[in-house]
Design a protein around this motif. Structure first.
Motif, short mmCIF file in Angstrom:
data_model
loop_
_atom_site.label_atom_id
_atom_site.label_comp_id
_atom_site.label_asym_id
_atom_site.label_seq_id
_atom_site.Cartn_x
_atom_site.Cartn_y
_atom_site.Cartn_z
N GLY A 163 -55.12 157.79 -5.35
CA GLY A 163 -55.55 157.46 -6.69
C GLY A 163 -54.87 158.28 -7.76
O GLY A 163 -55.12 158.09 -8.93
N HIS A 164 -54.01 159.18 -7.36
CA HIS A 164 -53.29 159.96 -8.36
C HIS A 164 -52.06 159.19 -8.79
O HIS A 164 -51.33 158.70 -7.95
CB HIS A 164 -52.88 161.32 -7.80
N LYS A 165 -51.88 159.14 -10.06
CA LYS A 165 -50.66 158.51 -10.54
C LYS A 165 -49.49 159.40 -10.19
O LYS A 165 -49.56 160.61 -10.34
CB LYS A 165 -50.75 158.30 -12.03
N THR A 166 -48.45 158.80 -9.73
CA THR A 166 -47.28 159.60 -9.41
C THR A 166 -46.07 158.96 -10.05
O THR A 166 -46.03 157.76 -10.29
CB THR A 166 -47.04 159.65 -7.89
N ASP A 167 -45.11 159.79 -10.27
CA ASP A 167 -43.86 159.31 -10.81
C ASP A 167 -42.95 159.03 -9.63
O ASP A 167 -42.79 159.86 -8.77
CB ASP A 167 -43.27 160.39 -11.71
N ALA A 168 -42.41 157.87 -9.60
CA ALA A 168 -41.59 157.55 -8.44
C ALA A 168 -40.21 157.11 -8.89
O ALA A 168 -40.10 156.15 -9.61
CB ALA A 168 -42.24 156.43 -7.64
N PRO A 169 -39.16 157.74 -8.49
CA PRO A 169 -39.16 158.96 -7.70
C PRO A 169 -39.26 160.16 -8.61
O PRO A 169 -38.32 160.43 -9.33
CB PRO A 169 -37.81 158.91 -7.01
N ALA A 170 -40.37 160.81 -8.60
CA ALA A 170 -40.62 161.90 -9.52
C ALA A 170 -39.56 162.96 -9.38
O ALA A 170 -39.22 163.35 -8.29
CB ALA A 170 -41.97 162.52 -9.25
N GLY A 171 -39.09 163.41 -10.49
CA GLY A 171 -38.12 164.49 -10.45
C GLY A 171 -36.85 164.06 -9.75
O GLY A 171 -35.97 164.85 -9.51
N GLY A 172 -36.80 162.82 -9.39
CA GLY A 172 -35.62 162.34 -8.68
C GLY A 172 -34.41 162.53 -9.55
O GLY A 172 -33.37 162.95 -9.09
N GLY A 173 -34.62 162.26 -10.82
CA GLY A 173 -33.60 162.50 -11.82
C GLY A 173 -32.22 162.25 -11.28
O GLY A 173 -31.95 161.22 -10.68
N HIS A 174 -31.39 163.24 -11.47
CA HIS A 174 -30.02 163.11 -11.06
C HIS A 174 -29.85 163.02 -9.56
O HIS A 174 -29.00 162.32 -9.07
CB HIS A 174 -29.22 164.28 -11.61
N GLY B 111 -30.92 173.09 -18.45
CA GLY B 111 -32.30 173.18 -18.89
C GLY B 111 -33.18 172.34 -17.99
O GLY B 111 -32.71 171.76 -17.00
N HIS B 112 -34.43 172.32 -18.34
CA HIS B 112 -35.41 171.63 -17.51
C HIS B 112 -36.36 170.93 -18.47
O HIS B 112 -36.86 171.54 -19.41
CB HIS B 112 -36.14 172.69 -16.68
N GLN C 65 -49.44 160.32 -16.29
CA GLN C 65 -48.12 159.97 -15.76
C GLN C 65 -47.12 161.05 -16.08
O GLN C 65 -47.05 161.55 -17.20
CB GLN C 65 -47.66 158.62 -16.31
N TYR C 66 -46.37 161.37 -15.06
CA TYR C 66 -45.45 162.50 -15.11
C TYR C 66 -44.02 161.99 -14.92
O TYR C 66 -43.74 161.30 -13.95
CB TYR C 66 -45.84 163.45 -13.98
N LEU C 67 -43.18 162.32 -15.86
CA LEU C 67 -41.77 161.96 -15.75
C LEU C 67 -41.00 163.27 -15.65
O LEU C 67 -41.14 164.13 -16.51
CB LEU C 67 -41.27 161.21 -16.98
N HIS C 68 -40.25 163.40 -14.63
CA HIS C 68 -39.50 164.64 -14.48
C HIS C 68 -38.03 164.29 -14.68
O HIS C 68 -37.50 163.41 -14.04
CB HIS C 68 -39.74 165.20 -13.08
N VAL C 69 -37.41 165.00 -15.58
CA VAL C 69 -36.12 164.57 -16.09
C VAL C 69 -35.08 165.64 -15.79
O VAL C 69 -35.40 166.81 -15.79
CB VAL C 69 -36.23 164.40 -17.62
N HIS C 70 -33.87 165.21 -15.57
CA HIS C 70 -32.84 166.23 -15.33
C HIS C 70 -31.57 165.98 -16.13
O HIS C 70 -31.34 164.89 -16.61
CB HIS C 70 -32.59 166.38 -13.83
N PRO C 71 -30.79 167.02 -16.27
CA PRO C 71 -29.64 166.98 -17.18
C PRO C 71 -28.56 166.01 -16.74
O PRO C 71 -28.39 165.74 -15.56
CB PRO C 71 -29.08 168.39 -17.14
N MET C 72 -27.82 165.52 -17.72
CA MET C 72 -26.67 164.68 -17.42
C MET C 72 -25.49 165.53 -17.03
O MET C 72 -24.72 165.18 -16.16
CB MET C 72 -26.31 163.85 -18.66
N ASP C 73 -25.33 166.66 -17.71
CA ASP C 73 -24.19 167.53 -17.40
C ASP C 73 -24.75 168.91 -17.07
O ASP C 73 -25.14 169.66 -17.95
CB ASP C 73 -23.25 167.61 -18.60
N GLU C 74 -24.78 169.22 -15.80
CA GLU C 74 -25.43 170.45 -15.39
C GLU C 74 -24.62 171.70 -15.74
O GLU C 74 -25.13 172.81 -15.69
CB GLU C 74 -25.70 170.41 -13.88
#
Ligand SMILES: [Cu+2]
Length: 294
Positions: free
Chosen positions: A39-50, A233-234, A244-253
């Motif tokens: 029942g927990h909302k999850t971000d799919a694929p959470a933090g998958g980002g890059h 950055g993060h 709802q959680y969106l985990h995002v990652h950089p385009m240019d690390e």
């Protein structure tokens, strides 16, 4: 009208069911939110980002987010109190058995985000892996009230996923602040002037967030940002209800400023809070913005 509502529900259900795979197949940088069995909302694929974008974490037949559960124990099972050292134990299970191995993702085996219900408090910490699926950390909650805990991790042989839990902390509550979209997307934090811009702002479309970081007093662009968690950055994004959680990652690390670019997809229109974290002169600073996605 009724028919339209019904259709919308069907679409949402379908999206939820297919979230993980669809996002993976599309090589998505950040998926639409889904809901796990507990029942927990999850971000799919959470933090998958890059990472998900590289396509090497697809694991058809591997560990599925829906089968993964987190068991949370605070303060050893006693009532956790504000302003006291509080242990947090998170046991990660797959089909009732502990998951033994986790990938290091952005330098850590687990990222734990803690926010107050009104999103005014934000804390990003890294529980220690104790083996046997168990992570532990001790922290302090600044006031009584409800908090959301979000564990973000990558089981070895699985993709990035997250598990969330609401917890109640005993003690005098802080005054709740309403979550209002910011009138200006420029603010000054720890001597830095930080501006956030979007290439476009639309639900369900992948878009780019660009932070521009300047020295607040001289207005000189800062070009020597240090890597934080192995990247420029993060960024963490939550809906205003923290569901709802969106985990995002950089385009240019490898960038070091003044621009820091990230990609994400907002799953629906509404109000979101976005925390950007950067490192400069060995200090991590956190910049919160509240935005409205039309
Ligand atoms: Cu982290």
């Amino acid at each position: 009208m009724k028919k339209l509502l019904f259709l919308s529900i069907i679409i949402v259900v379908l999206l939820t069911a297919c979230g993980t795979n669809a996002a993976k197949q599309a090589g998505g940088h950040s998926g639409a939110a889904g809901m796990s069995h507990d029942g927990h909302k999850t971000d799919a694929p959470a933090g998958g980002g890059h990472a998900a974008g590289h396509g090497n974490q697809d694991n058809s037949g591997g560990i599925k987010s829906d089968a993964v559960k987190a068991l949370w124990t605070l303060a050893g099972g006693k009532k956790p109190q504000a302003n006291q050292d509080t242990s947090i134990r998170i046991e990660i299970q797959n089909g009732g058995k502990p998951i033994e191995q986790f990938d290091v993702n952005h330098e850590q085996k687990q990222h734990l985000i803690i926010v107050s219900k009104d999103l005014s408090y934000f804390h990003h910490i890294h529980p220690e892996y104790k083996g046997n699926g168990v992570f532990e950390i001790t922290t302090r909650f600044p006031a009584g009230g409800d908090y959301k805990l979000i564990a973000d991790f990558v089981p070895t042989g699985g993709s990035a996923m997250n598990k969330m839990e609401w917890v109640h902390i005993e003690g005098a509550p802080a005054k709740s602040k309403p979550i209002q979209p910011d009138a200006s997307l420029t603010q000054t934090v720890d001597g830095k002037q930080v501006t956030l811009a979007f290439d476009r702002l639309k639900a369900n479309e992948e878009l780019t967030l660009t932070y521009t970081i300047k020295d607040a007093s001289t207005k000189a662009p800062i070009t020597n940002l240090q890597p934080y968690l192995g990247a420029i950055g993060h960024v963490v994004i939550l809906t205003d209800d923290a569901e709802q959680y969106l985990h995002v990652h950089p385009m240019d690390e490898t960038s070091s400023g003044p621009d820091a670019k990230f990609m994400t997809t907002f799953p629906k229109s509404g109000v979101y809070k976005i925390w950007g974290q950067f490192k400069h002169n060995d200090q991590v600073f956190t910049v919160p913005f509240v935005i409205k996605v039309p």
